[in-house]
Design an enzyme around this catalytic site. Structure first.
Site, PDB file in Angstrom:
ATOM      1  N   ASP A 146       0.977  -1.281  -0.199  1.00 30.92           N
ATOM      2  CA  ASP A 146      -0.111  -0.099  -0.021  1.00 30.92           C
ATOM      3  C   ASP A 146       0.823   1.437   0.166  1.00 30.92           C
ATOM      4  O   ASP A 146       0.163   2.379  -0.678  1.00 30.92           O
ATOM      5  CB  ASP A 146      -0.814  -0.036   1.243  1.00 30.92           C
ATOM      6  CG  ASP A 146      -2.188  -0.811   0.865  1.00 30.92           C
ATOM      7  OD1 ASP A 146      -2.064  -1.917   0.294  1.00 30.92           O
ATOM      8  OD2 ASP A 146      -3.334  -0.646   1.788  1.00 30.92           O
ATOM      9  N   CYS A 204       1.168  -7.963   5.331  1.00 30.64           N
ATOM     10  CA  CYS A 204       0.725  -6.650   5.062  1.00 30.64           C
ATOM     11  C   CYS A 204      -0.668  -6.409   4.854  1.00 30.64           C
ATOM     12  O   CYS A 204      -1.490  -7.399   4.879  1.00 30.64           O
ATOM     13  CB  CYS A 204       1.648  -6.024   3.995  1.00 30.64           C
ATOM     14  SG  CYS A 204       3.325  -5.908   4.630  1.00 30.64           S
ATOM     15  N   ASP A 205      -1.136  -5.125   4.612  1.00 31.82           N
ATOM     16  CA  ASP A 205      -2.432  -4.643   4.644  1.00 31.82           C
ATOM     17  C   ASP A 205      -3.446  -5.606   4.130  1.00 31.82           C
ATOM     18  O   ASP A 205      -4.404  -5.720   4.959  1.00 31.82           O
ATOM     19  CB  ASP A 205      -2.386  -3.441   4.040  1.00 31.82           C
ATOM     20  CG  ASP A 205      -1.717  -2.259   4.771  1.00 31.82           C
ATOM     21  OD1 ASP A 205      -0.597  -2.545   5.280  1.00 31.82           O
ATOM     22  OD2 ASP A 205      -1.944  -1.116   4.610  1.00 31.82           O
ATOM     23  N   LYS A 206      -3.636  -6.047   2.914  1.00 35.36           N
ATOM     24  CA  LYS A 206      -4.825  -6.735   2.549  1.00 35.36           C
ATOM     25  C   LYS A 206      -4.419  -8.132   2.593  1.00 35.36           C
ATOM     26  O   LYS A 206      -5.438  -8.872   2.197  1.00 35.36           O
ATOM     27  CB  LYS A 206      -5.188  -6.112   1.402  1.00 35.36           C
ATOM     28  CG  LYS A 206      -5.210  -4.712   1.043  1.00 35.36           C
ATOM     29  CD  LYS A 206      -5.971  -4.268   2.109  1.00 35.36           C
ATOM     30  CE  LYS A 206      -6.329  -2.687   2.057  1.00 35.36           C
ATOM     31  NZ  LYS A 206      -5.205  -2.017   2.375  1.00 35.36           N
ATOM     32  N   CYS A 233       5.420  -2.291   8.125  1.00 30.83           N
ATOM     33  CA  CYS A 233       6.066  -1.114   9.003  1.00 30.83           C
ATOM     34  C   CYS A 233       5.832  -0.798  10.500  1.00 30.83           C
ATOM     35  O   CYS A 233       4.867  -1.337  10.995  1.00 30.83           O
ATOM     36  CB  CYS A 233       5.204   0.209   8.261  1.00 30.83           C
ATOM     37  SG  CYS A 233       5.371   0.292   6.464  1.00 30.83           S
ATOM     38  N   GLU A 240      -6.630   4.745   0.046  1.00 33.45           N
ATOM     39  CA  GLU A 240      -6.331   5.431   1.212  1.00 33.45           C
ATOM     40  C   GLU A 240      -5.828   6.996   1.059  1.00 33.45           C
ATOM     41  O   GLU A 240      -5.513   7.268   0.065  1.00 33.45           O
ATOM     42  CB  GLU A 240      -5.001   4.478   1.817  1.00 33.45           C
ATOM     43  CG  GLU A 240      -5.525   3.258   2.402  1.00 33.45           C
ATOM     44  CD  GLU A 240      -4.282   2.670   2.914  1.00 33.45           C
ATOM     45  OE1 GLU A 240      -3.147   3.089   2.814  1.00 33.45           O
ATOM     46  OE2 GLU A 240      -4.532   1.509   3.665  1.00 33.45           O
ATOM     47  N   SER A 273      -5.003   5.163   5.700  1.00 35.06           N
ATOM     48  CA  SER A 273      -3.751   4.384   5.978  1.00 35.06           C
ATOM     49  C   SER A 273      -3.780   4.228   7.497  1.00 35.06           C
ATOM     50  O   SER A 273      -4.308   5.280   8.308  1.00 35.06           O
ATOM     51  CB  SER A 273      -2.478   4.868   5.523  1.00 35.06           C
ATOM     52  OG  SER A 273      -1.451   4.372   6.071  1.00 35.06           O
TER      53      SER A 273
END
EC number: 4.2.1.9
Length: 616
Positions: free
Chosen positions: A81, A122-124, A195, A491, A517
């Site tokens: 992302d 990570c995000d998704k 992150c 985002e 985000s």
């Protein structure tokens, strides 16, 4: 005894061709009849959170085979992302969640796998795999790649801790010299891993612990630390134990839908609120609950947000603490332990790490454990050496953070605030609700009144902010960026970062039918539902309209009369095919994204597919 799903492709004379193909993958005669465990890995060289995962599948596979199973690995896609941020690439991020969920379903069902290990980060990726696991409802264990070490650098002879967001803010701030901006950029992301703050990736990996589907430390133990190797090995052993409980012992409590129950979803949301997690977790928990057939809604989130205090404050809400500090303080189990002592946790729910959550807390809650190995586990700390290698260091903190009065994790009595880190607001501009990460909002801004400055896209908003159109007291409205209208629900990290860099971070608000985000802070309100493209009132806002935000009252109001709004709605409808679409927005939308948009629901439903359109 439940029949192995894999027997469909391994047993019987009519499966001679399938068995021949299995043999060509290395399966031996003695293996037929063993559980086949799919390992869904998300290794890619595009994403720092996944760049170190290449060999993790082999670790898990070895443990599965030692425990009597057959391990077969496949890969999913993974979108970064941060790299996709601020341009057309972000349109693909949320849709990739559905693609990942479908790809896991396709592989597992096509090959009749009996159980599943999800290697995400990570995000998704974690949400997509979570949706698939609950859809499939076969024994599963999640193990993530782990968080990145926090960045550190010296500015004006002072050592500061950094993350990705700091680099973005500094780069857009004219007051920061080129030299300092470059130092921050080069130091912000020093190692492999997700992150380093409580952004979406780390939030979701923490939530899998609370849902009962991953092992203690999954969300907080650094990617670089050698202790993390054992999490991968134990994931392989645990999934085989779950498979044996279900297929051999007929124990349906080993299935993910019986672990991730309504109570478990309440636990996960309580954790998210207590730790000030990313607002994106709301979207993903709602989507996962639908796959689990659990009636968990925005109303439940609203109820919990009024009950749960803010017990753990982590970047981007403070520069003081990052995930490495959360781990030192006891990780997810430390926060859950404080929720339990506050009477805000269901401990009778099942968990892959033990008989139930209560038993897991007895062993892994740093405040109550007597296990020296567990204390050593939470002492795992950063090395401060840039690397893309997993398990590359074995550093330990000299002491643990068990200060529950002023430390990273607090008791209810000494909470950062008595109301939690997320809140659901509603009103005429968001009839089905919207989300604000209160953990990142200055208390002085918990009530805010301003006038709308409307933009039909994130790109136009960025240009307006950088070009000086936005001034103190404005409420920046970014619409047609929802799941359907974007499409893909981008985002808005760049607009919020640029507001900060322009000195407007505490004097402006931003509302959108898009999302933020996990790195966002400030008065940033997202997930406005219904979205503009679905006929939501946010599409009727005009520049200059008064908007009133009251977080304590959980309200957000467009101060325009119903009569005026109805007149605007009729004018919108009169646009025919162009109704509920952005004006003069130039955006290339691929066929893949158009297909996604056709079925996408608004954020209050988790932005999942509208399955009613698929029913006969």
């Amino acid at each position: 005894m439940a029949k192995l799903r894999s027997a469909t492709s391994t047993q019987g004379r009519n499966m001679a061709g399938a068995r021949a193909l299995w043999r060509a993958t290395g399966v031996k005669d003695s293996d037929f009849g063993k559980p086949i465990v799919a390992i869904a890995n998300s290794f890619t060289q595009f994403v720092p959170g996944h760049v170190h995962l290449k060999d993790m599948g082999s670790l898990v596979a070895g443990a599965i085979e030692e425990a009597g199973g057959i391990a077969k690995e496949f890969n999913t896609i993974a979108v970064d992302d941060g790299i996709a941020m601020g341009h057309g690439g972000m349109l693909y991020s949320l849709p990739s969640r559905e693609l990942i969920a479908d790809s896991v379903e396709y592989m597992v069902n096509a090959h009749c796998a009996d159980a599943l290990v999800c290697i995400s980060n990570c995000d998704k990726i974690t949400p997509g795999m979570l949706m698939a696991a609950l859809r499939l409802n076969i024994p599963v264990v999640f193990v993530s790649g782990g968080p990145m070490e926090a960045g550190k650098t010296k500015l004006s002879d002072k050592l500061i801790k950094l993350d990705l967001v700091d680099a973005m803010v500094a780069a857009a701030d004219d007051r920061v010299s080129d030299e300092d901006s470059e130092k921050i950029e080069r130091s912000a992301c020093p190692t492999c891993g997700s992150c380093s703050g409580m952004f979406t990736a780390n939030s979701m990996n923490c939530l899998t612990e609370a849902l009962g589907l991953s092992l203690p430390g999954n969300g907080s133990l650094l990617a670089t630390h050698s202790d993390r190797r054992e999490l991968f090995l134990e994931a392989g052993r645990r999934v085989m134990a779950l498979a044996n409980r279900y297929y051999r012992d007929d124990d349906e409590s080993a299935l993910p839908r019986n672990i991730a129950s309504f109570k478990a979803f309440e636990n996960a949301m309580a954790l998210d609120i207590a730790m000030g997690g990313s607002s994106n977790t709301v979207l993903h928990l709602l989507a996962a609950a639908q796959e689990a057939k659990v009636d968990f809604t925005m109303a439940d989130i609203d109820r919990l947000s009024r009950q749960v205090p803010h017990l753990c404050k982590v970047a981007p809400s403070t520069p003081k603490y990052h995930m490495e500090d959360v781990h030192r303080a006891g990780g997810v189990m430390g926060i859950l332990g404080e929720l339990d002592r506050a009477g805000l946790l269901h401990t009778d729910v099942s968990h892959v790490a033990g008989e139930n959550l209560k038993a897991v807390l007895v062993q892994y809650d740093l405040v109550q454990t007597q296990d020296e190995a567990v204390q050593q586990f939470y002492a795992a700390g950063p090395a401060g050496i840039p690397t893309t290698k997993a398990f590359s260091q074995s550093c330990r903190w000299p002491s643990l953070d068990v200060d529950r009065q002023e430390g990273c994790i607090r008791t209810r009595e000494f909470a950062f605030s008595q109301e939690g880190g997320l809140a659901v607001l509603s009103g005429n501009i968001a009839a089905d609700g919207c989300i604000v990460k209160t953990a990142g909002v200055d208390e002085a801004n918990h009530t805010f009144v301003g006038h709308a400055r409307v933009y039909e896209s994130q790109d136009d908003a960025v240009a307006g902010i950088l070009g000086g159109e936005v001034v103190a007291g404005d409420v920046v409205v970014i619409r047609y960026e929802g799941p359907k209208g974007g499409p893909g629900m981008q985002e808005m990290l760049y607009p919020t970062s640029y507001l900060k860099s322009k000195g407007l971070g505490t004097s402006c608000a931003l509302i959108t039918d898009g999302r933020f985000s996990g790195g966002t802070s400030g008065l940033s309100i997202g997930h406005v539902s219904p979205e503009a493209a679905a006929g939501g009132t946010i599409a009727l806002v005009e520049t200059g309209d008064r908007i009133e935000i009251d977080i304590p009252a959980r309200s957000i109001t467009l101060a325009v009369s119903d009569e005026v709004l109805e007149t605007r709605r009729q004018a919108m409808q009169a646009r025919g095919k162009q109704a509920w679409k952005p004006v003069n927005r130039e955006r290339s939308v691929s066929l893949a994204l158009k297909a996604y948009a056709m079925l996408a629901t608004s954020a209050d439903k988790g932005a999942v597919r509208d399955v009613s359109k698929l029913e006969d």
